[in-house]
Scaffold this motif. Structure first.
Motif, short mmCIF file in Angstrom:
data_model
loop_
_atom_site.label_atom_id
_atom_site.label_comp_id
_atom_site.label_asym_id
_atom_site.label_seq_id
_atom_site.Cartn_x
_atom_site.Cartn_y
_atom_site.Cartn_z
N UNK A 192 0.85 -1.20 0.00
CA UNK A 192 0.00 0.00 0.00
C UNK A 192 0.88 1.25 0.00
N UNK A 193 0.43 2.27 -0.70
CA UNK A 193 1.15 3.55 -0.73
C UNK A 193 1.38 4.04 0.70
N UNK A 194 2.60 4.54 0.95
CA UNK A 194 2.93 5.05 2.27
C UNK A 194 3.56 4.03 3.20
N UNK A 195 3.37 2.74 2.87
CA UNK A 195 3.95 1.70 3.72
C UNK A 195 5.36 1.36 3.24
N UNK A 196 6.00 0.47 3.97
CA UNK A 196 7.36 0.07 3.61
C UNK A 196 7.33 -1.09 2.62
N UNK A 197 8.21 -1.02 1.62
CA UNK A 197 8.42 -2.15 0.70
C UNK A 197 9.77 -2.76 1.06
N UNK A 198 9.80 -4.08 1.17
CA UNK A 198 11.06 -4.78 1.46
C UNK A 198 11.27 -5.83 0.38
N UNK A 199 12.34 -5.64 -0.39
CA UNK A 199 12.66 -6.59 -1.44
C UNK A 199 13.93 -7.35 -1.03
N UNK A 200 13.90 -8.64 -1.18
CA UNK A 200 14.97 -9.50 -0.69
C UNK A 200 15.79 -10.13 -1.81
N UNK A 201 17.03 -10.43 -1.45
CA UNK A 201 17.96 -11.01 -2.43
C UNK A 201 18.94 -11.90 -1.68
N UNK A 202 19.21 -13.06 -2.19
CA UNK A 202 20.20 -13.98 -1.61
C UNK A 202 21.26 -14.29 -2.64
N UNK A 203 22.47 -14.51 -2.17
CA UNK A 203 23.55 -14.85 -3.09
C UNK A 203 24.33 -16.03 -2.53
N UNK A 204 25.06 -16.68 -3.41
CA UNK A 204 25.76 -17.89 -2.99
C UNK A 204 27.28 -17.73 -2.98
N UNK A 205 27.80 -16.79 -3.73
CA UNK A 205 29.26 -16.67 -3.89
C UNK A 205 29.81 -15.66 -2.87
N UNK A 206 30.57 -16.13 -1.92
CA UNK A 206 31.09 -15.25 -0.87
C UNK A 206 32.18 -14.30 -1.38
N UNK A 207 32.58 -14.47 -2.63
CA UNK A 207 33.61 -13.59 -3.20
C UNK A 207 33.04 -12.29 -3.75
N UNK A 208 31.72 -12.19 -3.86
CA UNK A 208 31.14 -10.93 -4.33
C UNK A 208 31.54 -9.81 -3.37
N UNK A 209 31.94 -8.66 -3.92
CA UNK A 209 32.34 -7.58 -3.03
C UNK A 209 31.53 -6.31 -3.24
N UNK A 210 30.58 -6.36 -4.15
CA UNK A 210 29.78 -5.17 -4.39
C UNK A 210 28.39 -5.61 -4.84
#
Lengths: 112, 114
Positions: A14-32
């Motif tokens: 709903x407008x005015x509320x918080x949006x939370x978008x999630x993301x998971x990754x598998x490679x611990x070498x990602x740095x950005x």
């Protein structure tokens, strides 16, 4: 082999509320990590990013949180606005080579 | 004044044909990319050039050949088009190939192979 996963294809808020978008990754070498926003018939546009040495980055209504131990990041949008309705892509880079790996995207609907 | 432009925006063609997609950036960036967004909506890197030199060449059929005449242009030529090539192709550029750099995307080219 999906190194970057966005498990929610869509999210409605709903407008005015918080949006939370999630993301998971598998490679611990990602740095950005980066978030991109995409409207229909347009290319993705950069929204916000975070380095792996930080756990939070804020830019106006947008905040990205990084939990390295869980290999998880999230994008918070508060307050959500109808103009935020778009597809949001999570991306990760730096794991050797020069590639940026994108997730499949989450479509956000913000209802007025 | 468009930062990253692609032509054409839509391309409909028959199987077996050869087609090209052009990309130009006016941002002065050193690095350019081609991505494919397939039916599952994943954006997958295909190629990347840095100062006209190929630095990323993913597992892409050799029917796909990128060409960078100068660092502001990266064109994509596709030979013997197949049904599975139908997708949206995005060109992008970044300041250089460092992981911290955001990428600027073109509007995409929707390729339909009949």
């Amino acid at each position: 082999d999906q190194q970057v996963k966005q498990n929610s294809p869509s999210l409605s808020v709903q407008e005015g509320r918080i949006s939370i978008l999630n993301c998971d990754y598998t490679n611990s070498m990602f740095d950005y990590f980066l978030w991109y926003k995409k409207y229909p018939a347009e290319g993705p546009t950069f929204l916000i990013s975070i380095s792996s040495i930080k756990d939070k980055n804020e830019d106006g209504r947008f905040t990205v949180f990084l939990n390295k131990s869980a290999k998880h990041l999230s994008l918070h949008i508060v307050p959500s606005q109808p103009g935020d309705s778009a597809v949001y892509f999570c991306a990760a880079s730096g794991a050797g080579g020069f590639k940026t790996i994108f997730g499949a995207g989450t479509r956000l609907f913000v209802k007025a | 004044d468009t930062a990253v432009s692609q032509t054409p925006k839509y391309l409909v063609t028959q199987m077996g044909n050869d087609k090209s997609i052009k990309c130009e950036q006016n941002l002065g960036h050193d690095t350019m990319y081609w991505y494919k967004q397939d039916s599952k909506k994943f954006l997958k890197i295909m190629f990347s050039y840095n100062n006209k030199e190929l630095i990323i060449n993913e597992t892409v059929p050799n029917r796909f050949s990128p060409k960078s005449p100068d660092k502001a242009h990266l064109n994509l030529h596709i030979n013997s088009l197949e049904l599975g090539d139908s997708a949206v192709y995005f060109c992008a550029s970044s300041q250089d190939h460092a992981s911290v750099n955001e990428q600027f995307f073109g509007p995409g080219t929707r390729l339909t192979v009949l």
